[in-house]
Every structure is written in structure tokens, then in C-alpha cells.
Design a protein around this motif. Structure first.
Motif, PDB file in Angstrom:
ATOM      1  N   VAL A 140      36.135  31.659  28.578  1.00  0.00           N
ATOM      2  CA  VAL A 140      36.766  32.035  27.312  1.00  0.00           C
ATOM      3  C   VAL A 140      35.765  31.817  26.179  1.00  0.00           C
ATOM      4  CG1 VAL A 140      38.643  31.556  25.698  1.00  0.00           C
ATOM      5  CG2 VAL A 140      39.058  31.454  28.173  1.00  0.00           C
ATOM      6  N   GLU A 141      35.554  32.862  25.394  1.00  0.00           N
ATOM      7  CA  GLU A 141      34.674  32.775  24.235  1.00  0.00           C
ATOM      8  C   GLU A 141      35.503  32.947  22.971  1.00  0.00           C
ATOM      9  OE1 GLU A 141      31.419  35.492  24.325  1.00  0.00           O
ATOM     10  OE2 GLU A 141      30.441  34.503  26.034  1.00  0.00           O
ATOM     11  N   ILE A 142      35.583  31.920  22.160  1.00  0.00           N
ATOM     12  CA  ILE A 142      36.294  31.979  20.887  1.00  0.00           C
ATOM     13  C   ILE A 142      35.309  32.490  19.833  1.00  0.00           C
ATOM     14  CG2 ILE A 142      37.630  30.717  19.186  1.00  0.00           C
ATOM     15  CD1 ILE A 142      38.981  30.757  21.891  1.00  0.00           C
ATOM     16  N   PHE A 200      39.275  36.519  19.534  1.00  0.00           N
ATOM     17  CA  PHE A 200      38.886  36.568  18.135  1.00  0.00           C
ATOM     18  C   PHE A 200      39.984  35.947  17.275  1.00  0.00           C
ATOM     19  CE2 PHE A 200      36.901  40.087  20.352  1.00  0.00           C
ATOM     20  CZ  PHE A 200      35.597  40.053  19.899  1.00  0.00           C
ATOM     21  N   GLY A 201      39.582  35.236  16.237  1.00  0.00           N
ATOM     22  CA  GLY A 201      40.578  34.643  15.376  1.00  0.00           C
ATOM     23  C   GLY A 201      39.970  33.862  14.241  1.00  0.00           C
ATOM     24  N   PRO A 202      40.803  33.120  13.504  1.00  0.00           N
ATOM     25  CA  PRO A 202      40.320  32.301  12.396  1.00  0.00           C
ATOM     26  C   PRO A 202      39.386  31.201  12.894  1.00  0.00           C
ATOM     27  CG  PRO A 202      42.699  32.579  12.306  1.00  0.00           C
ATOM     28  CD  PRO A 202      42.259  33.071  13.645  1.00  0.00           C
ATOM     29  N   TYR A 219      41.997  24.464  18.512  1.00  0.00           N
ATOM     30  CA  TYR A 219      43.156  24.582  19.401  1.00  0.00           C
ATOM     31  C   TYR A 219      42.706  24.694  20.857  1.00  0.00           C
ATOM     32  CZ  TYR A 219      46.788  27.086  22.016  1.00  0.00           C
ATOM     33  OH  TYR A 219      47.675  27.486  22.981  1.00  0.00           O
ATOM     34  N   TRP A 220      41.726  25.567  21.112  1.00  0.00           N
ATOM     35  CA  TRP A 220      41.300  25.812  22.483  1.00  0.00           C
ATOM     36  C   TRP A 220      40.683  24.554  23.097  1.00  0.00           C
ATOM     37  CZ3 TRP A 220      42.388  28.090  26.595  1.00  0.00           C
ATOM     38  CH2 TRP A 220      41.474  28.285  27.621  1.00  0.00           C
ATOM     39  N   THR A 221      39.876  23.839  22.328  1.00  0.00           N
ATOM     40  CA  THR A 221      39.274  22.597  22.820  1.00  0.00           C
ATOM     41  C   THR A 221      40.362  21.584  23.156  1.00  0.00           C
ATOM     42  OG1 THR A 221      37.268  22.946  21.521  1.00  0.00           O
ATOM     43  CG2 THR A 221      37.722  20.692  22.218  1.00  0.00           C
ATOM     44  N   ALA A 222      41.359  21.467  22.297  1.00  0.00           N
ATOM     45  CA  ALA A 222      42.439  20.512  22.531  1.00  0.00           C
ATOM     46  C   ALA A 222      43.291  20.916  23.733  1.00  0.00           C
ATOM     47  CB  ALA A 222      43.306  20.387  21.283  1.00  0.00           C
ATOM     48  N   PHE A 223      43.513  22.226  23.905  1.00  0.00           N
ATOM     49  CA  PHE A 223      44.290  22.683  25.063  1.00  0.00           C
ATOM     50  C   PHE A 223      43.561  22.334  26.360  1.00  0.00           C
ATOM     51  CE2 PHE A 223      45.244  25.760  28.383  1.00  0.00           C
ATOM     52  CZ  PHE A 223      46.627  25.680  28.437  1.00  0.00           C
TER      53      PHE A 223
END
Length: 284
Positions: free
Chosen positions: A128-130, A92-94, A100-104
Motif C-alpha cells: 500500500v502506497e499512501i 490518494f488522500g490528505p 491512519y494507515w500506520t496506526a491501523f
């Protein structure tokens, strides 16, 4: 499992130096659920040092998009995957955390594809579910409820404080924030308030240690963080059982000791007080 809060990293800001603590991350274990809040540098090792397997985390929450709060999120999730993660991990987050996750994932594509093909790993992207934090509705994780409130951390928007409740106990994490009276309402009656703290007279000494910083960095720190005295005021107005300080600004400067922090807080708070340090476990 004993309910606890572990302060994995208590330094304010992203830079580490000899003698400093590590940047911010906090582990909360309540009512059988374990939640990592923020993933600053060192969070992966910090979780393991508490005897918690990375894959056993029930959720990860990122309070805002400053590097000292999410720099190690990708490495932590990747390491959890190599250690055996085989179920969905909610994060969970902004809203922009998904970028960020896609780029990582793209940055690590060679390694991830090789491990899927060569080692038979499941696809990390699917594990992983953002998810966005919702300030209107509580998030329910088993017997634990997570509530978020936007705090005041200019120029970062959004930035969140968290209230985590379960098993009849409540923990409030201020996140990075300037002083805001609303925090006392949000933290009302909590068993533990973990609040960031700044020594205003220590900011100039900190700036002197940052050769690529300057007046704008000083302005940011002073307008975006809470003095130790005001952290005590929040605790008193909220009627919390205990106050723990974290996200220390400054941190790791030998001229500022525990006595400086205690004197500052005791001007406004006479209740139970804990000065955070890396790895400190607070039983609830």
C-alpha cells in the motif's frame, strides 16, 4: 467493461440506524480503470456487490478525514490482502491519511505478522502506497486523469472535490462541501455530477435523533454542507448532463421522502436528476 459510477453508500454522516443508508463511498469505472472514492462503513461489501474484486481496484481516493469517508479503508485493504492482493495499491488522500494507515497496521500487527509467517503472505505494509492528492497537477492512471480541487468543509482542511475523466467522459464528485460557485467551473460540461445534498428544514429533526449532539453539531451541518437547492444551482451553472444526489442529510428519517428531495432540487434544476441509494449503478 461498461463505464459506470456506483453509489455504494449515500448517507451523510457516520451513524447508521435502522432504515438508514450506509456512509459515503463511490466506485468510478472509466476507460478500463476502477477507482474507489472514499471508504465509509460498508465499502468493502459494496465493491464486491458490484462484481468488482477488491484486488482489481486501480486506486483508492479519500476526500477528507471524516470517519464516514475513511473508517473502513484499513479493513478494506486488509481484506483485499487476505483475498490475494499481490501488487501495489495506490491510495490518494490528505497528508495525515498516512497516520491512519500506520496506526491501523500497528493495531493489526498480531494478525498481519501471523499471516506473513504462517500463510506466506507478502508484507501488507509494502503493498500500500499512501500518496498526497495534488491540486496543482493531474494524477494519471492509464487513460484516466484525476483532478482534485479543495472544497469548503469547515473545519476540515484539506477536503477535496474530484474530477475524473477518461474515454471522452467526465465525472465530478463534489465531496462534502458547503455551496461554492467554483464547483460549477470545476464540473463544467461533466457527463455526471454527484453532489452532496441537505434539506435545511430536516436538520433539526436529525439533531433530535442524536442524544449526544446539540447546537454545535447543528451549526457544523449547516455551515459545512450544500442544500439540495444549491446542488441544483451548481448543476445548472455547470451545464452537466446529469445530476445525482448523495450524502443525504438527513437520511433514514421516514418523515422525509423522495418527494421532499425532488421538490427542493426542482426549484433550481430541471435537467436529468438521480436520487442516490446504496448500490445504485449509473451507466455512463
Amino acid at each position: 467493461m461498461q463505464d459506470f459510477v456506483a453509489l455504494l453508500g449515500v448517507k451523510g454522516g457516520p451513524a447508521i440506524r435502522p432504515g438508514s443508508n450506509m456512509p459515503t463511498s463511490t466506485l468510478v469505472s472509466l476507460a478500463g480503470r476502477t477507482i474507489l472514492v472514499d471508504a465509509g462503513l460498508g465499502a468493502t461489501r459494496g465493491v464486491c456487490d458490484q462484481g468488482i474484486a477488491l484486488g482489481s481496484l486501480d486506486a483508492i481516493v479519500v476526500t477528507h478525514l471524516h470517519s464516514d469517508h475513511y473508517l473502513e479503508l484499513g479493513p478494506l485493504l486488509h481484506t483485499s490482502w487476505t483475498a490475494g492482493l499481490n501488487r501495489t495499491m495506490p491510495v490518494f488522500g490528505p497528508p495525515r491519511l498516512a497516520r491512519y494507515w500506520t496506526a491501523f497496521l500497528e493495531a493489526m500487527r498480531d494478525d498481519i505478522d501471523l499471516r506473513i509467517a504462517d500463510e506466506g503472505r507478502p508484507d501488507l505494509a509494502r503493498l500500500v502506497e499512501i500518496r498526497p492528492l495534488d491540486t496543482e497537477c493531474a494524477t494519471v492512471l492509464g487513460d484516466v486523469t484525476l483532478r482534485a480541487m479543495e472544497n469548503v468543509h469547515p473545519p476540515v482542511e484539506p477536503s477535496y472535490a474530484l474530477r475524473i475523466e477518461g474515454g471522452g467522459k467526465a465525472v465530478v464528485l463534489s465531496g462534502d462541501t458547503a455551496f461554492m460557485p467554483e464547483m460549477a467551473v470545476f464540473a463544467s460540461g461533466a457527463d455526471l455530477l454527484v453532489h452532496e445534498a441537505m434539506l435545511e428544514h430536516g436538520v433539526d429533526a436529525l439533531i433530535a435523533k442524536v442524544p449526544n449532539g446539540g447546537e454545535r453539531l447543528r451549526t457544523h451541518i449547516l455551515r459545512s454542507h450544500t442544500s439540495a437547492e444549491d446542488a441544483g444551482r451548481v448543476a445548472g451553472a455547470a451545464g452537466v448532463a446529469r445530476l445525482a444526489l448523495n450524502h443525504f442529510v438527513p437520511d433514514g428519517l421516514p418523515e422525509f421522502t423522495e418527494d421532499d428531495w425532488k421538490r427542493a432540487v426542482r426549484r433550481t434544476w430541471d435537467g436529468a436528476m438521480i436520487l442516490g441509494r446504496d448500490g445504485l449503478r449509473i451507466d455512463l
